[in-house]
Design a protein around this motif. Structure first.
Motif, PDB file in Angstrom:
ATOM      1  N   LEU A 266      83.040  14.105  83.596  1.00 46.05           N
ATOM      2  CA  LEU A 266      82.885  15.170  83.365  1.00 46.05           C
ATOM      3  C   LEU A 266      82.219  15.871  83.932  1.00 46.05           C
ATOM      4  CD1 LEU A 266      85.187  14.302  80.056  1.00 46.05           C
ATOM      5  CD2 LEU A 266      85.998  14.380  82.592  1.00 46.05           C
ATOM      6  N   THR A 267      80.873  16.068  82.982  1.00 45.41           N
ATOM      7  CA  THR A 267      80.272  17.318  83.664  1.00 45.41           C
ATOM      8  C   THR A 267      79.215  16.652  83.076  1.00 45.41           C
ATOM      9  OG1 THR A 267      79.422  19.591  83.438  1.00 45.41           O
ATOM     10  CG2 THR A 267      80.283  17.994  81.439  1.00 45.41           C
ATOM     11  N   THR A 268      77.871  17.256  83.622  1.00 47.29           N
ATOM     12  CA  THR A 268      76.376  16.638  83.728  1.00 47.29           C
ATOM     13  C   THR A 268      75.921  17.409  82.610  1.00 47.29           C
ATOM     14  OG1 THR A 268      75.830  17.702  85.240  1.00 47.29           O
ATOM     15  CG2 THR A 268      76.330  16.014  86.048  1.00 47.29           C
ATOM     16  N   ASN A 269      76.264  18.729  82.137  1.00 52.19           N
ATOM     17  CA  ASN A 269      76.153  19.601  81.375  1.00 52.19           C
ATOM     18  C   ASN A 269      76.971  19.805  79.923  1.00 52.19           C
ATOM     19  OD1 ASN A 269      74.634  21.314  79.811  1.00 52.19           O
ATOM     20  ND2 ASN A 269      73.088  22.425  81.093  1.00 52.19           N
ATOM     21  N   SER A 270      77.278  19.558  79.227  1.00 52.51           N
ATOM     22  CA  SER A 270      78.039  19.170  78.076  1.00 52.51           C
ATOM     23  C   SER A 270      77.062  20.399  76.884  1.00 52.51           C
ATOM     24  CB  SER A 270      78.387  18.030  76.712  1.00 52.51           C
ATOM     25  OG  SER A 270      76.844  18.016  76.945  1.00 52.51           O
ATOM     26  N   LEU A 271      76.393  21.718  77.398  1.00 48.95           N
ATOM     27  CA  LEU A 271      76.257  22.876  76.984  1.00 48.95           C
ATOM     28  C   LEU A 271      77.477  23.597  77.583  1.00 48.95           C
ATOM     29  CD1 LEU A 271      72.100  22.150  75.475  1.00 48.95           C
ATOM     30  CD2 LEU A 271      74.650  22.342  74.143  1.00 48.95           C
ATOM     31  N   ILE A 272      77.885  22.900  78.122  1.00 48.56           N
ATOM     32  CA  ILE A 272      78.227  24.743  79.272  1.00 48.56           C
ATOM     33  C   ILE A 272      79.920  24.295  78.856  1.00 48.56           C
ATOM     34  CG2 ILE A 272      79.558  25.618  81.728  1.00 48.56           C
ATOM     35  CD1 ILE A 272      76.534  24.396  82.247  1.00 48.56           C
ATOM     36  N   PHE A 273      80.578  25.512  78.215  1.00 45.41           N
ATOM     37  CA  PHE A 273      81.781  25.672  77.577  1.00 45.41           C
ATOM     38  C   PHE A 273      82.730  26.827  78.456  1.00 45.41           C
ATOM     39  CE2 PHE A 273      79.373  24.211  74.018  1.00 45.41           C
ATOM     40  CZ  PHE A 273      79.411  23.299  73.687  1.00 45.41           C
ATOM     41  N   ASP A 274      83.464  26.135  79.449  1.00 46.09           N
ATOM     42  CA  ASP A 274      84.565  25.965  80.117  1.00 46.09           C
ATOM     43  C   ASP A 274      85.703  25.897  79.899  1.00 46.09           C
ATOM     44  OD1 ASP A 274      86.133  26.519  82.825  1.00 46.09           O
ATOM     45  OD2 ASP A 274      84.059  27.206  83.475  1.00 46.09           O
ATOM     46  N   LYS A 275      86.863  27.007  79.742  1.00 48.24           N
ATOM     47  CA  LYS A 275      88.007  26.935  79.199  1.00 48.24           C
ATOM     48  C   LYS A 275      88.767  26.216  80.098  1.00 48.24           C
ATOM     49  CE  LYS A 275      87.701  31.612  76.909  1.00 48.24           C
ATOM     50  NZ  LYS A 275      88.481  32.894  77.236  1.00 48.24           N
ATOM     51  N   GLU A 276      88.735  26.313  81.479  1.00 47.00           N
ATOM     52  CA  GLU A 276      90.016  26.312  82.205  1.00 47.00           C
ATOM     53  C   GLU A 276      88.741  24.280  82.104  1.00 47.00           C
ATOM     54  OE1 GLU A 276      91.094  26.147  87.313  1.00 47.00           O
ATOM     55  OE2 GLU A 276      90.142  27.556  86.169  1.00 47.00           O
ATOM     56  N   LYS A 277      88.080  24.240  82.738  1.00 46.22           N
ATOM     57  CA  LYS A 277      87.422  22.703  82.756  1.00 46.22           C
ATOM     58  C   LYS A 277      88.288  22.014  81.797  1.00 46.22           C
ATOM     59  CE  LYS A 277      84.111  22.962  86.048  1.00 46.22           C
ATOM     60  NZ  LYS A 277      82.581  22.748  86.050  1.00 46.22           N
ATOM     61  N   MET A 278      87.725  22.356  79.784  1.00 45.58           N
ATOM     62  CA  MET A 278      88.292  21.936  79.008  1.00 45.58           C
ATOM     63  C   MET A 278      89.967  21.721  78.885  1.00 45.58           C
ATOM     64  SD  MET A 278      85.522  23.869  76.830  1.00 45.58           S
ATOM     65  CE  MET A 278      85.458  22.417  74.884  1.00 45.58           C
ATOM     66  N   THR A 279      90.472  22.600  79.279  1.00 42.74           N
ATOM     67  CA  THR A 279      91.808  21.932  78.979  1.00 42.74           C
ATOM     68  C   THR A 279      92.319  21.263  80.226  1.00 42.74           C
ATOM     69  OG1 THR A 279      92.498  24.903  79.206  1.00 42.74           O
ATOM     70  CG2 THR A 279      94.257  23.270  79.839  1.00 42.74           C
ATOM     71  N   SER A 280      91.535  20.736  81.613  1.00 42.31           N
ATOM     72  CA  SER A 280      91.959  19.755  81.984  1.00 42.31           C
ATOM     73  C   SER A 280      91.182  18.930  81.391  1.00 42.31           C
ATOM     74  CB  SER A 280      91.184  19.495  83.258  1.00 42.31           C
ATOM     75  OG  SER A 280      91.371  18.855  84.385  1.00 42.31           O
ATOM     76  N   TRP A 281      90.300  18.639  81.028  1.00 45.22           N
ATOM     77  CA  TRP A 281      90.300  16.966  80.507  1.00 45.22           C
ATOM     78  C   TRP A 281      90.364  16.697  78.856  1.00 45.22           C
ATOM     79  CZ3 TRP A 281      84.137  19.739  80.130  1.00 45.22           C
ATOM     80  CH2 TRP A 281      83.789  19.607  81.152  1.00 45.22           C
ATOM     81  N   TRP A 282      91.208  17.814  77.693  1.00 50.57           N
ATOM     82  CA  TRP A 282      92.605  17.623  77.459  1.00 50.57           C
ATOM     83  C   TRP A 282      93.606  16.489  77.645  1.00 50.57           C
ATOM     84  CZ3 TRP A 282      91.273  18.633  72.395  1.00 50.57           C
ATOM     85  CH2 TRP A 282      92.831  18.368  71.126  1.00 50.57           C
ATOM     86  N   HIS A 283      93.852  17.268  79.207  1.00 49.98           N
ATOM     87  CA  HIS A 283      95.215  16.750  79.753  1.00 49.98           C
ATOM     88  C   HIS A 283      94.473  15.036  80.098  1.00 49.98           C
ATOM     89  CE1 HIS A 283      97.560  19.766  78.868  1.00 49.98           C
ATOM     90  NE2 HIS A 283      96.691  21.061  79.056  1.00 49.98           N
ATOM     91  N   LYS A 284      93.694  15.550  80.547  1.00 46.90           N
ATOM     92  CA  LYS A 284      93.329  13.783  81.663  1.00 46.90           C
ATOM     93  C   LYS A 284      92.822  12.814  80.773  1.00 46.90           C
ATOM     94  CE  LYS A 284      90.021  16.097  85.348  1.00 46.90           C
ATOM     95  NZ  LYS A 284      89.206  15.792  86.418  1.00 46.90           N
ATOM     96  N   GLY A 285      91.853  12.401  78.822  1.00 50.94           N
ATOM     97  CA  GLY A 285      92.197  12.154  78.061  1.00 50.94           C
ATOM     98  C   GLY A 285      93.281  11.654  77.332  1.00 50.94           C
ATOM     99  N   TYR A 286      94.682  12.337  77.555  1.00 53.03           N
ATOM    100  CA  TYR A 286      95.779  12.340  77.072  1.00 53.03           C
ATOM    101  C   TYR A 286      96.452  11.285  78.760  1.00 53.03           C
ATOM    102  CZ  TYR A 286     100.872  12.248  75.404  1.00 53.03           C
ATOM    103  OH  TYR A 286     102.016  12.139  74.929  1.00 53.03           O
ATOM    104  N   ASP A 287      96.178  11.815  79.188  1.00 55.90           N
ATOM    105  CA  ASP A 287      97.439  10.673  80.650  1.00 55.90           C
ATOM    106  C   ASP A 287      96.346   9.689  80.979  1.00 55.90           C
ATOM    107  OD1 ASP A 287      98.907  12.503  81.328  1.00 55.90           O
ATOM    108  OD2 ASP A 287      97.501  13.847  82.800  1.00 55.90           O
ATOM    109  N   TYR A 288      94.546   9.754  80.795  1.00 58.38           N
ATOM    110  CA  TYR A 288      93.642   8.259  81.055  1.00 58.38           C
ATOM    111  C   TYR A 288      94.600   6.758  79.701  1.00 58.38           C
ATOM    112  CZ  TYR A 288      89.840   4.588  79.593  1.00 58.38           C
ATOM    113  OH  TYR A 288      89.473   3.619  79.704  1.00 58.38           O
ATOM    114  N   ALA A 289      94.881   7.792  78.125  1.00 57.75           N
ATOM    115  CA  ALA A 289      95.246   6.991  77.366  1.00 57.75           C
ATOM    116  C   ALA A 289      96.613   6.358  77.178  1.00 57.75           C
ATOM    117  CB  ALA A 289      95.331   7.819  75.924  1.00 57.75           C
TER     118      ALA A 289
END
Length: 302
Positions: A266-289
């Motif tokens: 997902l990222t190589t630096n988890s200290l970077i908080f990006d709204k757009e990416k985190m919204t995408s990751w939430w949906h990716k987690g849902y779809d992956y499960a």
């Protein structure tokens, strides 16, 4: 007894939220025990209260200012589109001038926790049937500690959640009860063994890394980039050992473990908080499960 365990992973916690949402709302999973480290500790109280949409709103709207009261680094994109961190010399010097022991401070995250997890919700959780536990690292005593919602007041438990997320030396170092505390991930990234010790018979574990290492990190451009690479390397090794130990403990008590890794980096630096990416990751987690459970159901049919 069923348990949900969520590993540390900073901004990648959005992916874990999506996985948990699918498991609880679509797959009908009900958990008696919730354990989290770092970003996992931010998620579990809301998940235990079944307030998924509320915590989803938090994870898909935060940015650097939501977390840091004094951010020690700058974020730049390379010509290849890769985000790299640089040293914010002024902020770091200001922190040292104030006598702080870390490069940055995360008081904004502390306030965010109190704003989004109310005392009423805390009492509902404490008086309810589910137990919520966060992982912290006691640097003074050189040990990992697990803090249950049942053992503390509202103010104390909010502090333990905050402490579990403090990725030192970039975030706050907290002195509490005569000891110095930091991110739970420094000692235990994935508290599977603790779930087994507390009597779990089935454990769903969300691990915010790929199952097989895919990363070839870019060369370090500065001291901060080097430090984050070193800490990420250490965290990966700790996580690997936690999973091995957890599986070993589970095998001796016939505990079922279901592992949910991120399918891609997902990222190589988890200290970077990006709204757009985190919204995408939430949906990716849902779809992956959903995909993983459909795949398992198909195997059962065959």
């Amino acid at each position: 007894m069923k348990a949900l365990v969520i590993s540390g992973g900073g901004s990648k916690g959005a992916f874990a939220g999506g996985v948990a949402q699918y498991l609880m709302e679509e797959h009908g999973k009900e958990y008696d025990l919730f354990l989290g480290t770092s970003t996992g500790s931010l998620l579990i109280s809301h998940l235990a209260l079944q307030k998924v949409e509320k915590i989803k709103g938090v994870y898909t709207s935060v940015d650097q200012n939501s977390i840091f009261s004094n951010c020690p680094f700058t974020i730049k994109k390379s010509k290849y589109g890769i985000e790299q961190i640089g040293i914010n010399h002024l902020n770091v010097l200001w922190n040292f001038f104030k006598g702080r022991k870390t490069f940055g401070e995360s008081e904004n995250l502390r306030q965010l926790i109190r704003n989004t997890f109310t005392e009423e919700e805390f009492l509902q959780l404490k008086n309810g049937p589910k137990e919520t536990i966060v992982t912290v690292s006691n640097l003074s005593l050189n040990q990992v500690e697990y803090k249950s919602v049942n053992d503390y007041t509202y103010d104390e438990f909010c502090d333990w959640i905050w402490i579990s997320c403090n990725y030192t030396p970039f975030m706050s170092l907290v002195r509490k009860n005569g000891c110095e505390y930091a991110d739970g991930g420094l000692g235990c990234m994935v508290p599977i063994e603790e779930a087994v010790k507390r009597g779990a018979t089935e454990i769903d574990t969300i691990i915010l890394e790929t199952e097989v290492t895919h990363i070839n990190r870019m060369p370090s451009k500065n001291a901060f980039a080097l430090m984050t690479n070193i800490f990420n390397f250490m965290a990966d090794r700790i996580e690997y050992q936690n999973i091995r130990i957890g599986k070993f403990a589970a095998s001796h008590k016939d505990v079922i473990i279901n592992l949910y890794y991120t399918p891609t980096v997902l990222t190589t630096n988890s200290l970077i908080f990006d709204k757009e990416k985190m919204t995408s990751w939430w949906h990716k987690g849902y779809d992956y499960a959903r995909f993983k459970n459909d795949e398992l159901n198909q195997l059962d049919i065959e």
